[in-house]
Enzyme design. Structure first.
Site, mmCIF file in Angstrom:
data_model
loop_
_atom_site.group_PDB
_atom_site.id
_atom_site.type_symbol
_atom_site.label_atom_id
_atom_site.label_comp_id
_atom_site.label_asym_id
_atom_site.label_seq_id
_atom_site.Cartn_x
_atom_site.Cartn_y
_atom_site.Cartn_z
ATOM 1 N N SER A 107 -46.016 65.880 5.996
ATOM 2 C CA SER A 107 -45.275 64.785 6.619
ATOM 3 C C SER A 107 -43.982 65.336 7.178
ATOM 4 C CB SER A 107 -44.957 63.700 5.581
ATOM 5 O OG SER A 107 -43.999 62.778 6.069
ATOM 6 N N TYR A 145 -41.877 62.261 -3.214
ATOM 7 C CA TYR A 145 -42.798 62.485 -2.095
ATOM 8 C C TYR A 145 -42.315 63.623 -1.205
ATOM 9 C CZ TYR A 145 -45.575 61.532 2.093
ATOM 10 O OH TYR A 145 -46.408 61.650 3.173
ATOM 11 N N LYS A 183 -44.274 67.161 -0.453
ATOM 12 C CA LYS A 183 -44.670 67.554 0.898
ATOM 13 C C LYS A 183 -43.919 68.800 1.357
ATOM 14 C CE LYS A 183 -47.806 64.474 1.458
ATOM 15 N NZ LYS A 183 -49.217 64.897 1.439
#
Length: 272
Positions: free
Chosen positions: A138, A166, A170
């Site tokens: 991402s 998160y 990532k």
């Protein structure tokens, strides 16, 4: 018996994963479709069969240790030519609000699974001297230091979600894949990390899918396929050119090279 190469796609039941299944089927791959929801997997499988591909469905929850072990065993079967680790979960929340019971599962799904599956598939790819590993990360992987994005055009300001866990996962995926790509240079096997921005999928409860900065899952899938064919290590589907990636690499060289010294920097010396 089919002679088409096999692509294994995780998170293949919807969104980017389903779009990747359609795109890769059109580009000559047979598929192993992996996700938690068997009914949705079977729907995607039926759709890709209409495009000339065979489709094996494999149900597993990659957030669990047993599910990831089963998926890794399938990846190591020897027939996979392209591994696409797409499964993930946002878990958007301040770290203090993430339930302790969810920490292991979220990290396993978002960060550990791409590594474990790549490790499982690599021996057969290297033996063949051909194939690829794709991880879907991402743009938020690059947002750790950003409080908010405020371009000159205030209307284009980007609101960033709470994302500590998160973004960390990532970022790990980006670093893993880029480093792996260097490790694999000259072997015939490639590694590509895909870093989309906001995408029109069921992600984040399907909110905000109609803005001017929302890309379709189909376009992300197309960019991924093209990047793999070109052997690119980093694919940002919405980035017009490579200048920003070139500057990132230059900054990394400056940081690592400039900071790797045996003398304490003046700014950290105690005041006289």
């Amino acid at each position: 018996m089919s002679t088409r190469p096999v692509a294994l796609i995780t998170g293949a039941s919807s969104g980017i994963g389903a779009a990747l299944a359609h795109t890769l089927a059109d580009r000559g791959y047979d598929l192993v479709l992996l996700a938690r929801r068997r009914d949705r997997l079977e729907q995607v499988g039926a759709a890709v069969k209409d495009r000339g591909a065979t489709a094996e469905t494999f149900t597993a929850d990659l957030s669990s240790a047993d599910g990831l072990a089963a998926a890794a065993e399938r990846a190591a079967n020897g027939d996979v030519r392209l591994l696409v680790s797409n499964a993930g979960s946002a878990g958007y929340a301040p770290l203090k609000d993430v339930p302790a019971a969810d920490l292991d599962g979220l990290w396993r799904l978002n960060a550990t699974a791409p590594v474990a599956l790549a490790h499982a598939v690599l021996p057969s790819l290297l033996d063949r001297g051909d194939g690829g590993i794709v991880t879907v990360a991402s743009l938020l992987a690059f947002s750790a230091g950003m409080r908010a994005f405020r371009p000159a055009d205030a209307a284009a300001a980007l609101t960033l979600p709470p994302r500590t866990l998160y973004a960390a996962a990532k970022s790990a995926t980006v670093a893993f894949t880029r480093t792996l790509a260097t490790e694999l240079a000259g072997t015939g096997v490639t590694a590509t990390v895909v870093c989309p921005g906001r995408v029109a999928t069921e992600w984040s409860s399907a909110a905000g899918q109609d803005g001017p900065d929302i890309m379709s899952a189909e376009d992300v899938a197309t960019a991924t396929a093209v990047a793999v064919e070109r052997g690119e290590s980093v694919c940002v589907p919405g980035l017009p050119g490579t200048e920003a990636l070139d500057r990132l690499l230059e900054a990394e060289h400056a940081l690592v090279g400039g900071g790797n010294r045996g003398v304490l920097a003046e700014r950290y010396r105690p005041a006289p």
